[in-house]
Design a protein around this motif. Structure first.
Motif, short mmCIF file in Angstrom:
data_model
loop_
_atom_site.label_atom_id
_atom_site.label_comp_id
_atom_site.label_asym_id
_atom_site.label_seq_id
_atom_site.Cartn_x
_atom_site.Cartn_y
_atom_site.Cartn_z
N ARG A 1 0.84 -1.49 0.03
CA ARG A 1 0.04 -0.21 0.18
C ARG A 1 0.87 1.17 -0.06
NH1 ARG A 1 -2.36 -1.89 4.52
NH2 ARG A 1 -1.41 -0.28 5.72
N ASP A 2 0.85 2.10 -0.93
CA ASP A 2 1.21 3.51 -0.98
C ASP A 2 0.72 4.48 -0.08
OD1 ASP A 2 3.28 2.57 -2.58
OD2 ASP A 2 2.27 3.24 -4.49
N ALA A 3 -0.56 4.46 0.17
CA ALA A 3 -1.42 5.31 0.73
C ALA A 3 -1.91 4.77 2.19
CB ALA A 3 -2.73 5.62 -0.21
N ASP A 4 -1.31 5.55 3.32
CA ASP A 4 -1.76 5.49 4.52
C ASP A 4 -2.60 6.54 5.25
OD1 ASP A 4 -0.55 2.59 4.99
OD2 ASP A 4 1.20 3.59 4.45
N GLU A 5 -3.28 6.41 6.12
CA GLU A 5 -3.87 7.39 6.95
C GLU A 5 -3.38 7.51 8.22
OE1 GLU A 5 -5.75 10.07 5.86
OE2 GLU A 5 -5.48 9.44 3.94
N PRO A 6 -2.69 8.27 8.93
CA PRO A 6 -2.20 9.69 8.11
C PRO A 6 -1.19 9.37 7.24
CG PRO A 6 -1.28 9.57 10.53
CD PRO A 6 -2.26 8.38 10.27
N PRO A 7 -0.76 9.84 6.17
CA PRO A 7 -0.03 9.53 5.10
C PRO A 7 1.53 9.58 5.89
CG PRO A 7 -1.01 11.74 4.51
CD PRO A 7 -1.51 11.08 5.68
N LEU A 8 2.32 8.40 5.61
CA LEU A 8 3.65 8.23 6.24
C LEU A 8 4.61 8.87 5.42
CD1 LEU A 8 3.16 4.51 7.60
CD2 LEU A 8 2.90 6.72 9.11
N ASN B 1 5.41 10.78 1.24
CA ASN B 1 4.82 11.49 0.29
C ASN B 1 4.91 10.45 -0.94
OD1 ASN B 1 4.07 13.11 -2.25
ND2 ASN B 1 5.15 14.85 -1.11
N ALA B 2 3.96 9.41 -1.05
CA ALA B 2 4.23 8.52 -2.17
C ALA B 2 4.21 8.95 -3.63
CB ALA B 2 3.03 7.58 -2.16
N LYS C 1 7.85 -0.06 2.81
CA LYS C 1 7.08 0.10 1.32
C LYS C 1 7.58 -0.38 0.42
CE LYS C 1 3.27 2.07 3.49
NZ LYS C 1 2.05 1.72 3.42
#
Length: 156
Positions: free
Chosen positions: A87-94, A96-97, A148
């Motif tokens: 997964r590139d997107a996480d909440e909150p973003p870890l 800047n994918a 990642k």
């Protein structure tokens, strides 16, 4: 007698070695952090199944980093942590994918062009400045091994 190198050629050689050294240093720090995080902080907290407990115990008894690394990847699979890497997107973003993805595409274009100096500049600027937050400790703390996939692709 061999022709002398110009100052520019020597500088580019140093930059290439510095970039390679930065990459190796990043990988070493990442592996070191992951190894100690697993041993000191997460010990006993992520071993929910007997298979996970067995793998964690084997990691504790590993006689080499290669053995420990192989077991850590297996433990990530058993614990369902491999999906985090994909997964590139996480909440909150870890991190800047989109920026990392864009820089990786740019690096691949420069590599295909064969412009070694431009490639060295792209690598140096990205690795030495924690580009896109790729050095965020939270990215390296969730899994037993690695981070990642996008970041690993960029570093490799």
């Amino acid at each position: 007698r061999a022709p002398a190198c110009s100052a520019g050629e020597l500088d580019r050689g140093r930059r290439g070695r510095a970039t390679m050294l930065a990459s190796l240093l990043y990988r070493a720090v990442s592996c070191w952090f992951t190894f100690w995080w697993r041993l000191l902080v997460r010990s006993g907290t992520s071993t929910e199944t007997s298979e996970a407990r067995t793998l964690a115990a084997a990691m504790d008894d590993a006689e080499s980093y290669d053995e420990w690394s192989r077991l850590a990847v297996l433990l990530d699979d058993v614990e369902g942590r491999t999906a985090f890497k994909l997964r590139d997107a996480d909440e909150p973003p870890l991190f800047n994918a989109p920026l990392v993805r864009e820089r990786l595409a740019h690096l691949r274009r420069v590599r295909r062009s064969g412009d070694v100096h431009a490639m060295a500049d792209v690598l140096r600027s990205g690795l030495l400045r924690n580009m896109g937050g790729i050095m965020n400790p939270a990215l390296h703390a969730y899994t037993n091994h690695g981070t990642k996939r996008l970041i690993e692709e960029y570093i490799d």
